[in-house]
Design a protein around this motif. Structure first.
Motif, PDB file in Angstrom:
ATOM      1  N   GLU A  13     -19.586 -54.626  32.287  1.00 27.03           N
ATOM      2  CA  GLU A  13     -19.954 -54.394  30.888  1.00 27.03           C
ATOM      3  C   GLU A  13     -21.247 -55.113  30.533  1.00 27.03           C
ATOM      4  N   ILE A  14     -21.392 -56.344  30.996  1.00 24.53           N
ATOM      5  CA  ILE A  14     -22.611 -57.106  30.721  1.00 24.53           C
ATOM      6  C   ILE A  14     -23.811 -56.408  31.349  1.00 24.53           C
ATOM      7  N   ARG A  15     -23.602 -55.870  32.556  1.00 26.31           N
ATOM      8  CA  ARG A  15     -24.672 -55.141  33.225  1.00 26.31           C
ATOM      9  C   ARG A  15     -25.090 -53.905  32.420  1.00 26.31           C
ATOM     10  N   SER A  16     -24.107 -53.235  31.822  1.00 26.00           N
ATOM     11  CA  SER A  16     -24.423 -52.053  31.005  1.00 26.00           C
ATOM     12  C   SER A  16     -25.245 -52.448  29.781  1.00 26.00           C
ATOM     13  N   TRP A  17     -24.942 -53.607  29.202  1.00 30.68           N
ATOM     14  CA  TRP A  17     -25.746 -54.098  28.073  1.00 30.68           C
ATOM     15  C   TRP A  17     -27.175 -54.345  28.524  1.00 30.68           C
ATOM     16  N   TYR A  18     -27.313 -54.998  29.675  1.00 29.80           N
ATOM     17  CA  TYR A  18     -28.648 -55.297  30.192  1.00 29.80           C
ATOM     18  C   TYR A  18     -29.461 -54.024  30.412  1.00 29.80           C
ATOM     19  N   GLU A  19     -28.852 -53.026  31.034  1.00 32.28           N
ATOM     20  CA  GLU A  19     -29.583 -51.794  31.330  1.00 32.28           C
ATOM     21  C   GLU A  19     -29.971 -51.056  30.051  1.00 32.28           C
ATOM     22  N   HIS A  20     -29.088 -51.084  29.049  1.00 30.32           N
ATOM     23  CA  HIS A  20     -29.435 -50.456  27.767  1.00 30.32           C
ATOM     24  C   HIS A  20     -30.615 -51.170  27.125  1.00 30.32           C
ATOM     25  N   LEU A  21     -30.571 -52.490  27.092  1.00 27.53           N
ATOM     26  CA  LEU A  21     -31.648 -53.253  26.468  1.00 27.53           C
ATOM     27  C   LEU A  21     -32.963 -53.069  27.223  1.00 27.53           C
ATOM     28  N   HIS A  22     -32.869 -53.017  28.545  1.00 21.10           N
ATOM     29  CA  HIS A  22     -34.079 -52.814  29.349  1.00 21.10           C
ATOM     30  C   HIS A  22     -34.705 -51.448  29.059  1.00 21.10           C
ATOM     31  N   ALA A  23     -33.859 -50.448  28.868  1.00 24.06           N
ATOM     32  CA  ALA A  23     -34.348 -49.076  28.673  1.00 24.06           C
ATOM     33  C   ALA A  23     -34.900 -48.824  27.275  1.00 24.06           C
ATOM     34  N   HIS A  24     -34.634 -49.730  26.331  1.00 21.84           N
ATOM     35  CA  HIS A  24     -35.047 -49.503  24.943  1.00 21.84           C
ATOM     36  C   HIS A  24     -35.825 -50.700  24.395  1.00 21.84           C
ATOM     37  N   PRO A  25     -36.967 -51.038  24.993  1.00 21.06           N
ATOM     38  CA  PRO A  25     -37.745 -52.195  24.536  1.00 21.06           C
ATOM     39  C   PRO A  25     -38.479 -51.902  23.229  1.00 21.06           C
TER      40      PRO A  25
END
Length: 386
Positions: A13-25
């Motif tokens: 789940e934490i990884r999914s948060w990271y990938e979302h945040l990375h994709a939407h700077p």
């Protein structure tokens, strides 16, 4: 205590948060969607959540019988770069990229907050998690956070910040007590004259030559004015004349930065810079204007707090994976917190197992995948044990 196995269970789940945040700077002072995303995650965890108008989001976790509060700062904003990592979750916002690890910092802070919120019986302190806007752009967002009523109401007794560090491998961390990072002021020098024909410099003032003389003279700041024990840097990265080879321009602009570790010397140095510019320009018959945009203060890590964090990291990661950091002339507006509250700014390794990693602020920068787990473990352990 929160087990390593429990942290591992939360990682997808934490990884999914990271990938979302990375994709939407989003750029500094424009982090509205990022702030909304973080706000929603903190609400789901049951924290008391507050957002200030400038976009920063804060979550407060109240712990029964706690008499003190630990603060943790992560950053919301991204940089104006075109990402070149090639990952499937690369930036969807053209020209914007999380090239300084702020997405990783946010994900680690969210992960730690979720784990700690579910295990308050293991905690001795309240927790204030600050997701701060605009770290990358002067005047920065830290002062807005500090001035907010929510921060004042839940003011931490200790403030922490963890930052990505390509010089260390994933699974490693770095600490330094005392002075660590520099202040950073932006300087514009305007050299002005009447302009004229390049073939007749005797009938005008050569602003380009004067600008060169100013640049050379300003090196006295480092070589003659600064006490030898105080690290300082004065660099001009841009000279703009906006002219052609046969015209002496009416104005030349020099753009630079001054950085130092000492706040009292910082004030004196800026006065000396203005004085040297004016005197050198006057001697050449030119006019000069020096504009200083005050940047962030130097970061001095608290010498009582930092060694405790380093010991906790050694117990978690092992002595060989925890390093003493050298001084850095880079800046961060975490310095405002450090001026106000006993603070520690420490580093999380993000390089691969061979120590290879593109640098921060480059379009290829991408933390090694295992750094996320280490970051969450380190924050959880520090907050539990401090």
């Amino acid at each position: 205590m929160i087990s390593q196995a429990l942290i591992a269970d939360q990682l997808p789940e934490i990884r999914s948060w990271y990938e979302h945040l990375h994709a939407h700077p989003e750029f500094s002072f424009q982090e509205k969607e990022t702030a909304s995303y973080v706000f929603a995650r903190l609400q789901e965890m049951g924290l008391q959540v507050h957002q200030i108008p400038q976009n920063a989001v804060m979550g407060f976790l109240s712990v029964p019988n706690a008499k003190s509060t630990i603060g943790l700062r992560a950053e919301l904003d991204a940089l104006p770069l075109h990402e070149q990592t090639g990952v499937k979750y690369a930036s969807k916002n053209a020209g914007a990229m999380h090239a300084c690890g702020h997405d990783l910092h946010m994900a680690c802070a969210l992960g730690a907050a979720k784990l700690l919120a579910a295990h308050t019986s293991d905690l001795k302190h309240n927790i204030l998690v600050v997701f701060q806007h605009a770290e990358e752009k002067i005047p920065g967002g830290a002062k807005d956070v500090i001035a907010s009523d929510f921060f004042k109401e839940h003011k931490p007794d200790v403030m922490l910040a963890m930052h990505s560090f390509p010089d260390l491998k994933a699974g490693e961390a770095g600490f330094r007590s005392g002075p660590y990072m520099a202040s950073g002021d932006e300087i514009d020098v305007h050299i002005k004259g009447p302009g004229g024909h390049a073939a007749m410099p005797h009938k005008t003032v050569d602003t380009v030559l004067t600008a060169g003389q100013v640049l050379v003279a300003l090196q006295q700041i480092q070589s003659r004015f600064i006490p030898t024990e105080i690290p300082s840097v004065l660099t001009f990265g841009n000279i703009c004349a906006e002219s052609v080879m046969n015209i002496i321009p009416r104005e030349v602009l020099l753009e630079g930065t001054f950085r130092t570790m000492d706040e009292s010397w910082r004030k004196k140095a800026l006065k000396n810079i203005k004085k040297i510019v004016e005197n050198t320009a006057t001697a050449a018959g030119a006019d000069a204007e020096t504009v200083v945009r005050p940047g962030y203060p130097a970061i001095k890590n608290n010498e009582a707090v930092t060694p405790k964090l380093q010991d906790i990291a050694i117990n978690l990661l092992g002595n060989r994976k925890v390093h003493s950091l050298p001084l850095r002339m880079t800046t961060d507006d975490f310095g405002y917190y450090a001026q106000l509250i006993p603070s520690a700014y420490f580093r999380l390794g993000v390089a691969d197992s061979n120590g290879r990693s593109p640098g921060l602020h480059t379009p290829e920068f991408l933390p090694n995948a295992t750094a996320l787990e280490t970051g969450v473990k380190l924050l959880v352990q520090i907050i539990q044990e401090y």
